[in-house]
Design an enzyme around this catalytic site. Sequence first.
Site, short mmCIF file in Angstrom:
data_model
loop_
_atom_site.label_atom_id
_atom_site.label_comp_id
_atom_site.label_asym_id
_atom_site.label_seq_id
_atom_site.Cartn_x
_atom_site.Cartn_y
_atom_site.Cartn_z
NE ARG A 34 -0.45 -0.75 4.88
CZ ARG A 34 -0.99 -0.83 6.06
NH1 ARG A 34 -2.23 -0.45 6.24
NH2 ARG A 34 -0.30 -1.27 7.10
CG ASP A 59 -5.09 0.21 1.27
OD1 ASP A 59 -5.50 -0.85 1.78
OD2 ASP A 59 -5.11 1.30 1.86
CB VAL A 60 -5.84 -5.74 0.37
CG1 VAL A 60 -4.61 -6.16 -0.41
CG2 VAL A 60 -5.60 -5.82 1.88
CG ASN A 86 1.44 -12.17 3.15
OD1 ASN A 86 1.68 -13.04 3.99
ND2 ASN A 86 1.97 -10.94 3.22
CE1 TYR A 154 -3.95 -11.38 12.11
CE2 TYR A 154 -4.13 -13.23 13.63
CZ TYR A 154 -3.58 -12.66 12.50
OH TYR A 154 -2.66 -13.38 11.76
CE LYS A 158 -4.96 -13.59 9.24
NZ LYS A 158 -4.45 -13.37 7.88
P1 NAP Z 1 3.83 -8.10 8.76
O1 NAP Z 1 5.30 -8.28 8.90
O2 NAP Z 1 3.13 -7.12 9.62
O3 NAP Z 1 3.52 -7.80 7.22
C1 NAP Z 1 2.21 -7.53 6.82
C2 NAP Z 1 2.24 -7.04 5.40
O4 NAP Z 1 0.89 -6.72 5.01
C3 NAP Z 1 3.05 -5.76 5.23
O5 NAP Z 1 3.70 -5.79 3.99
C4 NAP Z 1 1.99 -4.69 5.26
O6 NAP Z 1 2.33 -3.50 4.59
C5 NAP Z 1 0.89 -5.40 4.49
N1 NAP Z 1 -0.40 -4.75 4.64
C6 NAP Z 1 -1.10 -4.48 5.75
N2 NAP Z 1 -2.24 -3.86 5.46
C7 NAP Z 1 -2.28 -3.75 4.10
C8 NAP Z 1 -3.20 -3.21 3.19
N3 NAP Z 1 -4.34 -2.62 3.58
N4 NAP Z 1 -2.93 -3.28 1.86
C9 NAP Z 1 -1.79 -3.86 1.42
N5 NAP Z 1 -0.86 -4.37 2.25
C10 NAP Z 1 -1.11 -4.32 3.58
O7 NAP Z 1 3.06 -9.47 9.01
P2 NAP Z 1 3.48 -10.99 8.72
O8 NAP Z 1 3.76 -11.61 10.03
O9 NAP Z 1 4.47 -11.05 7.62
O10 NAP Z 1 2.06 -11.56 8.25
C11 NAP Z 1 1.82 -12.01 6.93
C12 NAP Z 1 0.57 -12.88 6.96
O11 NAP Z 1 0.78 -13.99 7.85
C13 NAP Z 1 -0.67 -12.17 7.50
O12 NAP Z 1 -1.80 -12.60 6.79
C14 NAP Z 1 -0.75 -12.65 8.93
O13 NAP Z 1 -2.06 -12.57 9.44
C15 NAP Z 1 -0.28 -14.07 8.78
N6 NAP Z 1 0.20 -14.70 10.00
C16 NAP Z 1 1.30 -14.25 10.62
C17 NAP Z 1 1.74 -14.89 11.77
C18 NAP Z 1 3.00 -14.47 12.48
O14 NAP Z 1 3.30 -15.04 13.52
N7 NAP Z 1 3.76 -13.50 11.99
C19 NAP Z 1 1.03 -15.98 12.30
C20 NAP Z 1 -0.11 -16.40 11.64
C21 NAP Z 1 -0.51 -15.76 10.48
P3 NAP Z 1 2.90 -2.18 5.39
O15 NAP Z 1 4.37 -2.37 5.50
O16 NAP Z 1 2.49 -1.07 4.49
O17 NAP Z 1 2.21 -2.16 6.73
#
Ligand code: NAP
Length: 231
Positions: A34, A59-60, A86, A154, A158
Amino acid sequence: MDKVILITGSNKGIGYEIARQCGKLGFQVIVSGRDESRLRKAVEMLAKDNVLADSLLMDVSSNESIENAVKLFATRNIELDVLVNNAAIGIHEDNQLAYNNTEILERSLQTNSFGPLRVTKAFIPYIRRPGRIVMISSSGGVLNGEVGGWSPAYCSSKTLLNAITKHLGHELHPHNISVNAVCPGWVKTDMGGSGATRSVEKGAETPVWLASEAPQELTGQFLRDKKAILW
Ligand code: NAP
């Protein structure tokens, strides 16, 4: 011809790692996010790692932004083999549903549940057959036991994403597009925090497998570590 993959929210974290690993596998990678400058940095970092990626601003949580992204994508005359939904948010104040403002749940649903559905609907016409859609979900959305007692908005988002995945899997099966949800585990990212138990490489492992070599017959299932788990 290289396979083409689009990953939402891939300027950092698990999304970036999926982009990196898929680039190494020979995919033509499109990173998406975004924020223009964060996207540019991601493309630069990937290039340093010998992965040449394109970018797509999206921006999703915004219909208008998704529409603009699809219009721009359509001018590139390419099709997707894989779409990875993602992008997601976690909100710091998300600690209870009963007394918190419902705005926290609404924002979570907007990005984490409606976002993947809207992006999927918008890109279906550009997905090659056979094609693959991967939803990055979470065990926090699972309803077959006690809820975890953490981030209820959250987790609810999910749960809805899981339901959407299962329905899309059923609907898109006749169109030769597989749809799966993945729990990456608890991963060291900005969202997961430094205390998480998994590396980002491990978190990206099953999504990359689903994007590349997993059997299409797994469509409609929820996976963790390449194995089906209960919803
Ligand atoms: P992260 O480091 O916070 O990265 C999230 C990404 O999503 C960032 O690139 C962020 O962009 C982007 N994003 C957020 N809102 C957005 C929007 N409106 N439009 C476009 N992009 C957007 O999180 P992560 O841990 O890598 O998580 C990735 C996925 O894994 C998510 O679906 C999360 O729910 C899932 N997950 C993560 C964990 C964990 O332990 N980390 C566990 C279970 C599931 P910005 O940089 O602009 O904010």
